[in-house]
Design a protein around this motif. Sequence first.
Motif, PDB file in Angstrom:
ATOM      1  N   HIS A 103       2.979  27.451  -1.031  1.00 56.00           N
ATOM      2  CA  HIS A 103       4.257  27.220   0.043  1.00 56.00           C
ATOM      3  C   HIS A 103       3.650  28.887   0.564  1.00 56.00           C
ATOM      4  O   HIS A 103       4.258  29.662   1.516  1.00 56.00           O
ATOM      5  CB  HIS A 103       4.897  27.284  -0.685  1.00 56.00           C
ATOM      6  N   TYR A 104       4.629  30.014  -0.652  1.00 50.24           N
ATOM      7  CA  TYR A 104       4.355  31.059  -0.836  1.00 50.24           C
ATOM      8  C   TYR A 104       3.380  31.595   1.002  1.00 50.24           C
ATOM      9  O   TYR A 104       2.939  32.775   1.479  1.00 50.24           O
ATOM     10  CB  TYR A 104       4.990  32.025  -1.714  1.00 50.24           C
ATOM     11  N   GLU A 105       1.980  31.326   0.290  1.00 57.16           N
ATOM     12  CA  GLU A 105       0.284  31.691   0.555  1.00 57.16           C
ATOM     13  C   GLU A 105       0.499  31.969   2.335  1.00 57.16           C
ATOM     14  O   GLU A 105       0.227  32.593   2.725  1.00 57.16           O
ATOM     15  CB  GLU A 105      -0.648  31.221  -0.226  1.00 57.16           C
ATOM     16  N   THR A 106       1.125  30.222   2.467  1.00 59.30           N
ATOM     17  CA  THR A 106       1.039  29.729   3.878  1.00 59.30           C
ATOM     18  C   THR A 106       2.017  30.628   4.651  1.00 59.30           C
ATOM     19  O   THR A 106       2.026  30.456   5.659  1.00 59.30           O
ATOM     20  CB  THR A 106       0.824  28.732   3.661  1.00 59.30           C
ATOM     21  N   GLU A 107       3.010  31.335   4.259  1.00 59.92           N
ATOM     22  CA  GLU A 107       4.020  31.943   4.986  1.00 59.92           C
ATOM     23  C   GLU A 107       3.908  32.837   4.775  1.00 59.92           C
ATOM     24  O   GLU A 107       4.665  34.031   4.962  1.00 59.92           O
ATOM     25  CB  GLU A 107       5.273  31.561   4.541  1.00 59.92           C
TER      26      GLU A 107
END
Length: 364
Positions: free
Chosen positions: A327-331
């Motif tokens: 999640h964090y990585e894509t945002e």
Amino acid sequence: MTIKDITDLVEEIAPLPYAEDFDNVGMLIGDPKQECSGVLVSLDTLENVVDEAIEQKCNLILSFHPIIFKGLKKITGKTYVERVVLKAIRNNIAIYAIHTALDNSFQGVNTRMCEVLGLENRKVLIPQKDTVKKLTTFVPAEHAEALRKALFDAGAGNIGNYSHCSFNVEGDGTFKGEEGSDPQFGKKGQLHTEREVQVGITFPRHLESAVLKTLFAHHPYEEVAYEVLTLENNNQHIGIGMTGELPEAMNASEFLQRVKTVFKTGCVRHSEFTGTPIKKVAVLGGSGAFGIKHAIAEGADAYVTGDLKYHDFFSAEGKILLADPGHYETEQFTKNLLVDHLRKKIPNFAIVLSVCNTNPVKYL
């Protein structure tokens, strides 16, 4: 420069009306009229981010995720949310969140995902419904051109990659001014016929107030006849997720390695290989399981998103490669996007990129 001046610039690329209904966007804490000393841009607003704002002398935190998502019945400092709210209020720091308004922007989260993956020919994956409106009004023929120009200047008349779009039909309008009227054409108490143009013009939903204000300001009639309808057309630039194409097809292993590298993640969870080369790719930042069926329908060879659950991987059904780097990585690129936008708009103002890593997920 006030805090509202800053947030107005943010809303140029991410108008709040396009945020999802479940979301909590906009000013969460603080006075929009307050003078802004500096802006700290972060993905999340945690206590260490507030501390960073204090240290950097920034009294506005521009956060992607909203720290207040559900109603707070108490603010005692018992939870991390309450502690952030207390610390921000005590230090007179405003907090503004943009979240799904930026998700649904063509210049937002998913565009940056496409950029780091090297995707070309980008299109919105899931267009948001009811974002295109149409204004119809009737104006004296000699005033039609001036009114159209004013409406175009207000942002109306854009359809996809076209601007200055309108449809015009000439005819005769009739009216009689009754008691209390002050007609600009004809005489009160007498039936009048005026050569008029019916002007039809589209506009994006978030500009409705500005478009109507322009209509009333530039229309010569005392009473303006008009109607506003919502159209079925999809706005090509408003919606969540995105598709694009790699310059050259890759095999699944090569593609997953690229995903792991560009998103700087400890691992990429993925579905079974389909045996199809990866050329067309769909992306959706954050939690995107709901987009799997849309990615398949668009003919994507791979779909990159976050927060996929066990059973979500079954839904690939051999039709698509699902890749979940986190999640964090894509945002994570969102804060850079916002900093870049604000620095272009106000290059001599204090726009600070937060150095805090707010990812709650750790890898062994």
